[in-house]
Design an enzyme around this catalytic site. Sequence first.
Site, PDB file in Angstrom:
ATOM      1  N   GLU A   1       1.031   3.933   1.723  1.00 42.58           N
ATOM      2  CA  GLU A   1       1.188   4.358   3.017  1.00 42.58           C
ATOM      3  C   GLU A   1       2.411   3.567   3.529  1.00 42.58           C
ATOM      4  O   GLU A   1       3.439   4.109   4.204  1.00 42.58           O
ATOM      5  CB  GLU A   1       0.212   4.406   4.150  1.00 42.58           C
ATOM      6  CG  GLU A   1      -1.053   5.164   3.738  1.00 42.58           C
ATOM      7  CD  GLU A   1      -2.127   4.051   2.936  1.00 42.58           C
ATOM      8  OE1 GLU A   1      -1.650   3.401   2.019  1.00 42.58           O
ATOM      9  OE2 GLU A   1      -3.215   4.310   3.287  1.00 42.58           O
TER      10      GLU A   1
ATOM     11  N   HIS B   1       0.885  -1.126   0.151  1.00 39.18           N
ATOM     12  CA  HIS B   1      -0.031  -0.262   0.161  1.00 39.18           C
ATOM     13  C   HIS B   1       0.852   1.249   0.152  1.00 39.18           C
ATOM     14  O   HIS B   1       2.022   1.249   0.432  1.00 39.18           O
ATOM     15  CB  HIS B   1      -1.009   0.207   1.161  1.00 39.18           C
ATOM     16  CG  HIS B   1      -1.943  -1.054   1.283  1.00 39.18           C
ATOM     17  ND1 HIS B   1      -3.127  -0.905   1.794  1.00 39.18           N
ATOM     18  CD2 HIS B   1      -2.009  -2.159   0.521  1.00 39.18           C
ATOM     19  CE1 HIS B   1      -3.936  -1.793   1.781  1.00 39.18           C
ATOM     20  NE2 HIS B   1      -3.268  -2.695   1.014  1.00 39.18           N
TER      21      HIS B   1
ATOM     22  N   CYS C   1      -2.408   0.025   7.558  1.00 36.25           N
ATOM     23  CA  CYS C   1      -1.890   1.134   7.292  1.00 36.25           C
ATOM     24  C   CYS C   1      -2.074   1.994   8.571  1.00 36.25           C
ATOM     25  O   CYS C   1      -1.065   2.568   8.912  1.00 36.25           O
ATOM     26  CB  CYS C   1      -2.333   1.772   6.049  1.00 36.25           C
ATOM     27  SG  CYS C   1      -1.660   0.970   4.597  1.00 36.25           S
TER      28      CYS C   1
ATOM     29  N   CYS D   1      -6.386   2.136   5.788  1.00 35.39           N
ATOM     30  CA  CYS D   1      -6.805   0.817   6.090  1.00 35.39           C
ATOM     31  C   CYS D   1      -6.350   0.444   7.705  1.00 35.39           C
ATOM     32  O   CYS D   1      -5.608   1.174   8.070  1.00 35.39           O
ATOM     33  CB  CYS D   1      -6.633  -0.128   5.051  1.00 35.39           C
ATOM     34  SG  CYS D   1      -5.000  -0.893   5.107  1.00 35.39           S
TER      35      CYS D   1
END
Length: 166
Positions: A69, A67, A100, A97
């Site tokens: 992040e 991801h 993250c 999410c």
Amino acid sequence: MLATLAPYLTPEAYVEHCRWLDRALILAREAGAAGDVPVGAVVVNQEGTVLAEAANRKQRDGNPIAHAEILALQTASRVSGSWHLETCRLYVTLEPCPMCAGAVLQARLGLLVYGAADPKAGAIQTALAIPQSPASHHVLKALGGIRERECQDLLRSWFVERREKQ
């Protein structure tokens, strides 16, 4: 627990937040064009220098934790020489999410600024509020809704286009 946001809500701060979210949107568009969900992230230190930037790479790398992040926090930690990022800001186009959000808390991030809320998986304050959980060991300052319309529109159009192709 979320901390007070007053110092981050001045007109000057808002302009700066928009500038970094605009950069994150460019990265998000690049991710979308490459077949990944269009999310971009930028980590900036207290001097206003970019330490890291990343876009989602989950599909391209075949990696469930790629991801934007996570990738940006990893690079920022390497560049700064510390996993403690309490003087840094993370700008991301979509509310993090649960995975993250956990990484943001583990990094002791100074400020999180995100564009669009995520009603399905947003773990900062929408679907879940992980920073306010008793399991959270860090007081996170988080500001959502910066460049919200642009971030939402990018995500919506990407998913509509993807559905039309299938």
